[in-house]
Design a protein around this motif. Structure first.
Motif, PDB file in Angstrom:
ATOM      1  N   LEU A  61      45.766  45.364  96.656  1.00 48.23           N
ATOM      2  CA  LEU A  61      45.599  45.512  98.095  1.00 48.23           C
ATOM      3  C   LEU A  61      45.553  46.987  98.464  1.00 48.23           C
ATOM      4  O   LEU A  61      46.161  47.827  97.810  1.00 48.23           O
ATOM      5  CB  LEU A  61      46.760  44.856  98.847  1.00 48.23           C
ATOM      6  N   LYS A  62      44.830  47.277  99.535  1.00 46.66           N
ATOM      7  CA  LYS A  62      44.868  48.580 100.172  1.00 46.66           C
ATOM      8  C   LYS A  62      45.678  48.457 101.457  1.00 46.66           C
ATOM      9  O   LYS A  62      45.877  47.355 101.978  1.00 46.66           O
ATOM     10  CB  LYS A  62      43.454  49.074 100.500  1.00 46.66           C
ATOM     11  N   LEU A  63      46.121  49.597 101.982  1.00 50.35           N
ATOM     12  CA  LEU A  63      46.837  49.572 103.258  1.00 50.35           C
ATOM     13  C   LEU A  63      46.018  48.848 104.323  1.00 50.35           C
ATOM     14  O   LEU A  63      46.562  48.078 105.128  1.00 50.35           O
ATOM     15  CB  LEU A  63      47.151  51.011 103.702  1.00 50.35           C
ATOM     16  N   GLY A  80      60.364  54.583 109.574  1.00 55.60           N
ATOM     17  CA  GLY A  80      59.937  55.948 109.829  1.00 55.60           C
ATOM     18  C   GLY A  80      58.462  56.222 109.591  1.00 55.60           C
ATOM     19  O   GLY A  80      57.871  57.104 110.218  1.00 55.60           O
ATOM     20  N   ALA A  81      57.834  55.471 108.689  1.00 53.28           N
ATOM     21  CA  ALA A  81      56.421  55.701 108.367  1.00 53.28           C
ATOM     22  C   ALA A  81      55.462  54.993 109.313  1.00 53.28           C
ATOM     23  O   ALA A  81      54.238  55.150 109.180  1.00 53.28           O
ATOM     24  CB  ALA A  81      56.133  55.233 106.935  1.00 53.28           C
ATOM     25  N   THR A  82      55.963  54.238 110.267  1.00 47.86           N
ATOM     26  CA  THR A  82      55.108  53.372 111.079  1.00 47.86           C
ATOM     27  C   THR A  82      53.947  54.130 111.720  1.00 47.86           C
ATOM     28  O   THR A  82      52.785  53.720 111.624  1.00 47.86           O
ATOM     29  CB  THR A  82      55.936  52.672 112.165  1.00 47.86           C
ATOM     30  N   GLY A  83      54.223  55.245 112.379  1.00 51.84           N
ATOM     31  CA  GLY A  83      53.171  55.984 113.061  1.00 51.84           C
ATOM     32  C   GLY A  83      52.123  56.535 112.115  1.00 51.84           C
ATOM     33  O   GLY A  83      50.920  56.517 112.415  1.00 51.84           O
ATOM     34  N   VAL A  84      52.549  57.011 110.961  1.00 50.77           N
ATOM     35  CA  VAL A  84      51.606  57.531 109.965  1.00 50.77           C
ATOM     36  C   VAL A  84      50.724  56.403 109.435  1.00 50.77           C
ATOM     37  O   VAL A  84      49.509  56.572 109.253  1.00 50.77           O
ATOM     38  CB  VAL A  84      52.370  58.227 108.825  1.00 50.77           C
ATOM     39  N   ARG A  87      48.178  55.509 112.053  1.00 50.16           N
ATOM     40  CA  ARG A  87      47.157  56.558 112.137  1.00 50.16           C
ATOM     41  C   ARG A  87      46.105  56.376 111.045  1.00 50.16           C
ATOM     42  O   ARG A  87      44.904  56.583 111.273  1.00 50.16           O
ATOM     43  CB  ARG A  87      47.832  57.923 112.007  1.00 50.16           C
ATOM     44  N   GLU A  88      46.527  55.972 109.856  1.00 52.06           N
ATOM     45  CA  GLU A  88      45.597  55.745 108.755  1.00 52.06           C
ATOM     46  C   GLU A  88      44.913  54.385 108.849  1.00 52.06           C
ATOM     47  O   GLU A  88      43.824  54.197 108.300  1.00 52.06           O
ATOM     48  CB  GLU A  88      46.332  55.852 107.423  1.00 52.06           C
TER      49      GLU A  88
END
Length: 295
Positions: A61-63, A80-84, A87-88
């Motif tokens: 799988l990819k993001l 913590g990574a939610t926004g990043v 964005r991707e």
């Protein structure tokens, strides 16, 4: 009496080790199949994004294949990574409690508070805390993508859990820290929102739903649910009583290390003892202030 299972169920469950700062079995995430495709339960901090993508690749799988992110709460080791990630992957839909949602959209206050707690270590531990566009945020109700969702305060006031129809409880921090295959259950009590009474009610609500397994972010799937929850409840009050009865931070940490014996190092990275002490100390200080004000 145990509640009936949700009608929908999850077809697969995969634990992803995010290898925080290169350490195995500290922070995890779960890949699950929902009624609307692949989802993640919690995502870890931005410092783990490369590992998260690698673990997804292990599953072919990819993001961008992940449609949903289900959050237990907004603490940085879980969200913590939610926004990043958004964005991707701008199509990613983020499910979070009503109280947590505004802090994803505007994380300035959350970051300011966390930087006070972690000081110069913040960037090394957690990395960037990026805002999430409001259009990507979905406030949870009693059902999310075929899973039951219910409030589970105690660790944090805005914490929620998800229960699938196959009996898996996606527990976040509500059921404690247990670095599998160890059996020791540690109550995660960082500041600022620890609430013992609310946590007892949360454990009651979890037990009432009679889950068959607990999907823990720290770390792994626990199958001995009844024993695990009983130990969590007992140790939560034992540790709280130590602080209430006047243990210093150093005394508390030494006692916690004795409780854990040989397993101390791994647990300390998942939930540092100084944070456990600080959260419980704040709880008792707030209780004392409230009683003085009402008296």
């Amino acid at each position: 009496m145990a509640l009936a299972r949700p009608l929908a169920w999850v077809a697969f469950l995969t634990l992803l080790d995010l290898r925080h700062l290169g350490r195995e079995r500290v922070i995890g995430s779960y890949l699950l199949q929902t009624s609307d495709g692949p989802a993640l339960f919690d995502c870890g901090p931005t410092t783990c994004v490369a590992e998260l993508k690698a673990r997804l690749a292990d599953q072919d799988l990819k993001l961008q294949d992940v449609r949903h992110l289900l959050l237990s709460h907004i603490h940085l080791d879980h969200a913590g990574a939610t926004g990043v990630l958004v964005r991707e992957h701008p199509e990613l839909q983020v499910h979070v409690s009503e109280v947590g949602a505004p802090h994803l959209v505007d994380p300035e206050r959350l970051e300011r508070s966390a930087r006070r707690l972690y000081g110069e270590e913040f960037d090394t531990l957690w990395g960037e805390l990026a805002p999430v566009p409001e259009e990507n945020v979905r406030v949870v109700g009693s059902e999310v993508l075929g899973l039951e969702c219910f409030p589970t305060p105690g660790h944090a006031s805005h914490h929620v859990c998800y229960l699938d129809g196959n009996g898996t409880l996606y527990a976040g921090d509500s059921a404690g820290v247990r670095i599998q295959p160890a059996r020791f259950v540690l109550p995660p009590t960082p500041p600022p929102e620890v609430d013992l009474e609310a946590w007892d009610t949360t454990l009651d609500e979890i037990e009432r739903r009679d889950p068959q397994r607990l999907a823990l972010i720290h770390f792994g799937v626990a199958h001995d649910v009844e024993r695990h929850l009983a130990e969590m409840r007992t140790r939560l009050h034992e540790w709280a009583d130590r602080v209430r009865d006047g243990a210093s931070e150093e005394e508390f940490e030494a006692a916690a290390a004795r409780d854990l014996a040989a397993e101390t190092d791994q647990y300390e990275h998942a939930m540092p003892f100084w944070q456990s002490y600080a959260g419980l100390k704040r709880y008792w200080d707030k209780r004392a202030e409230a009683e003085a004000a009402s008296g």
